[in-house]
Design a protein around this motif. Structure first.
Motif, PDB file in Angstrom:
ATOM      1  N   ILE A  13     -39.022  50.132 -38.551  1.00 18.46           N
ATOM      2  CA  ILE A  13     -38.128  51.189 -39.038  1.00 18.46           C
ATOM      3  C   ILE A  13     -36.686  50.738 -39.195  1.00 18.46           C
ATOM      4  O   ILE A  13     -35.885  51.392 -39.841  1.00 18.46           O
ATOM      5  CB  ILE A  13     -38.195  52.471 -38.174  1.00 18.46           C
ATOM      6  CG1 ILE A  13     -37.680  52.223 -36.759  1.00 18.46           C
ATOM      7  CG2 ILE A  13     -39.615  53.022 -38.119  1.00 18.46           C
ATOM      8  CD1 ILE A  13     -37.621  53.492 -35.931  1.00 18.46           C
ATOM      9  N   ASN A  14     -36.348  49.590 -38.619  1.00 20.13           N
ATOM     10  CA  ASN A  14     -34.969  49.096 -38.732  1.00 20.13           C
ATOM     11  C   ASN A  14     -34.999  47.571 -38.785  1.00 20.13           C
ATOM     12  O   ASN A  14     -34.453  46.897 -37.915  1.00 20.13           O
ATOM     13  CB  ASN A  14     -34.171  49.592 -37.517  1.00 20.13           C
ATOM     14  CG  ASN A  14     -32.694  49.281 -37.628  1.00 20.13           C
ATOM     15  OD1 ASN A  14     -32.214  48.877 -38.684  1.00 20.13           O
ATOM     16  ND2 ASN A  14     -31.975  49.446 -36.539  1.00 20.13           N
TER      17      ASN A  14
ATOM     18  N   THR B 132     -39.041  48.858 -33.933  1.00 21.16           N
ATOM     19  CA  THR B 132     -37.751  48.509 -34.530  1.00 21.16           C
ATOM     20  C   THR B 132     -37.945  47.616 -35.744  1.00 21.16           C
ATOM     21  O   THR B 132     -37.291  47.809 -36.779  1.00 21.16           O
ATOM     22  CB  THR B 132     -36.846  47.811 -33.489  1.00 21.16           C
ATOM     23  OG1 THR B 132     -36.769  48.637 -32.335  1.00 21.16           O
ATOM     24  CG2 THR B 132     -35.453  47.575 -34.034  1.00 21.16           C
TER      25      THR B 132
ATOM     26  N   ASN C 218     -38.634  49.145 -46.865  1.00 18.14           N
ATOM     27  CA  ASN C 218     -38.339  50.263 -45.982  1.00 18.14           C
ATOM     28  C   ASN C 218     -39.415  51.346 -46.119  1.00 18.14           C
ATOM     29  O   ASN C 218     -39.676  51.832 -47.206  1.00 18.14           O
ATOM     30  CB  ASN C 218     -36.964  50.830 -46.347  1.00 18.14           C
ATOM     31  CG  ASN C 218     -36.499  51.855 -45.350  1.00 18.14           C
ATOM     32  OD1 ASN C 218     -37.203  52.833 -45.083  1.00 18.14           O
ATOM     33  ND2 ASN C 218     -35.326  51.653 -44.784  1.00 18.14           N
ATOM     34  N   TYR C 219     -40.017  51.673 -44.983  1.00 21.12           N
ATOM     35  CA  TYR C 219     -41.127  52.622 -45.000  1.00 21.12           C
ATOM     36  C   TYR C 219     -40.763  53.982 -44.428  1.00 21.12           C
ATOM     37  O   TYR C 219     -41.602  54.846 -44.293  1.00 21.12           O
ATOM     38  CB  TYR C 219     -42.289  52.060 -44.174  1.00 21.12           C
ATOM     39  CG  TYR C 219     -42.926  50.850 -44.803  1.00 21.12           C
ATOM     40  CD1 TYR C 219     -43.860  50.997 -45.817  1.00 21.12           C
ATOM     41  CD2 TYR C 219     -42.596  49.575 -44.386  1.00 21.12           C
ATOM     42  CE1 TYR C 219     -44.448  49.898 -46.410  1.00 21.12           C
ATOM     43  CE2 TYR C 219     -43.177  48.458 -44.973  1.00 21.12           C
ATOM     44  CZ  TYR C 219     -44.100  48.635 -45.984  1.00 21.12           C
ATOM     45  OH  TYR C 219     -44.672  47.549 -46.561  1.00 21.12           O
ATOM     46  N   ASN C 220     -39.474  54.119 -44.071  1.00 18.54           N
ATOM     47  CA  ASN C 220     -39.106  55.302 -43.289  1.00 18.54           C
ATOM     48  C   ASN C 220     -39.380  56.634 -43.981  1.00 18.54           C
ATOM     49  O   ASN C 220     -39.600  57.640 -43.325  1.00 18.54           O
ATOM     50  CB  ASN C 220     -37.635  55.220 -42.873  1.00 18.54           C
ATOM     51  CG  ASN C 220     -37.393  54.065 -41.919  1.00 18.54           C
ATOM     52  OD1 ASN C 220     -38.314  53.294 -41.639  1.00 18.54           O
ATOM     53  ND2 ASN C 220     -36.186  53.923 -41.431  1.00 18.54           N
ATOM     54  N   ASP C 221     -39.367  56.649 -45.301  1.00 14.53           N
ATOM     55  CA  ASP C 221     -39.633  57.906 -45.989  1.00 14.53           C
ATOM     56  C   ASP C 221     -41.082  58.013 -46.460  1.00 14.53           C
ATOM     57  O   ASP C 221     -41.451  58.944 -47.162  1.00 14.53           O
ATOM     58  CB  ASP C 221     -38.694  58.055 -47.198  1.00 14.53           C
ATOM     59  CG  ASP C 221     -37.257  58.256 -46.756  1.00 14.53           C
ATOM     60  OD1 ASP C 221     -37.057  58.799 -45.646  1.00 14.53           O
ATOM     61  OD2 ASP C 221     -36.337  57.847 -47.483  1.00 14.53           O
TER      62      ASP C 221
ATOM     63  N   LEU D 230     -47.129  55.233 -37.730  1.00 14.63           N
ATOM     64  CA  LEU D 230     -46.324  54.213 -37.073  1.00 14.63           C
ATOM     65  C   LEU D 230     -46.878  53.898 -35.682  1.00 14.63           C
ATOM     66  O   LEU D 230     -47.012  52.733 -35.297  1.00 14.63           O
ATOM     67  CB  LEU D 230     -44.873  54.693 -36.984  1.00 14.63           C
ATOM     68  CG  LEU D 230     -43.890  53.754 -36.302  1.00 14.63           C
ATOM     69  CD1 LEU D 230     -43.666  52.496 -37.132  1.00 14.63           C
ATOM     70  CD2 LEU D 230     -42.547  54.447 -36.065  1.00 14.63           C
TER      71      LEU D 230
END
Ligand code: HEC
Length: 149
Positions: free
Chosen positions: A87-88, A84, A113-116, A123
């Motif tokens: 990613i958030n 979490t 932010n690494y989500n993309d 991860l």
């Protein structure tokens, strides 16, 4: 009455943790900590963080005071919490910091932010690398002198 209230509250809490947003059932495949370390370096987490034993002066620092990762904690970081955090990050802002240092005016984390960018495997490995960096220390009890008769 008080007991009833407590029981009711506990039920409420219990039902919350079973809700659709609960981490119940969350499970990651086993990660590879050695690969996780490479992920940690690849994404330059040290630009904003410090981690004992992994100092790196070649990374350009982006925060005046780095946010510490790992070390002694009084409550273990579960991998759900670590995932979490990555990613958030705004879900729960790190404590013990001046809010303006770690979050913006809207209360959003300053973390990148690494989500993309990050793959799921990266991860998973990253979390496998990070989790053992935290050492659980039980709350220190105040030791009062004992008076022997
Ligand atoms: C641009 C700066 C920045 C970068 C780069 C960054 N972070 Fe963060 N990170 C923060 C800030 C600021 C916080 C504290 C606010 C919060 O809790 O989101 C934080 C919080 C965290 C936390 C929670 C710490 C706690 O004690 O609750 C974890 C775990 C974390 N980051 C991991 C990472 C990892 C892993 C990377 C690299 C993939 C990374 N961060 C890259 C700025 C950054």
């Amino acid at each position: 009455m008080k007991l009833l209230l407590t029981a009711g509250l506990m039920l409420l809490l219990l039902s919350c943790s079973q809700g659709a947003d609960s981490p119940r059932g969350f499970s990651l495949p086993e990660g590879n900590p050695a690969k996780g370390e490479l992920v940690f370096r690849k994404y330059q987490c040290l630009a904003c963080h410090s981690l004992k034993g992994f100092e790196d002066d070649s990374t350009e620092k982006q925060l005046p005071t780095p946010v510490r990762l790992g070390g002694n904690v009084s409550q273990i970081k579960t991998y759900a919490e670590l995932v979490t955090s990555v990613i958030n990050p705004s879900h729960k802002i790190a404590q013990h910091y001046v809010p303006s240092m770690v979050s913006d005016d809207q209360g959003h984390s300053k973390m990148r932010n690494y989500n993309d960018l990050m793959t799921v495997s990266e991860l998973v490995d990253l979390v496998a690398f990070l989790q053992p960096q935290y050492q659980l220390v039980p709350y220190r009890r105040t030791d009062y002198p004992t008076f022997l008769p």
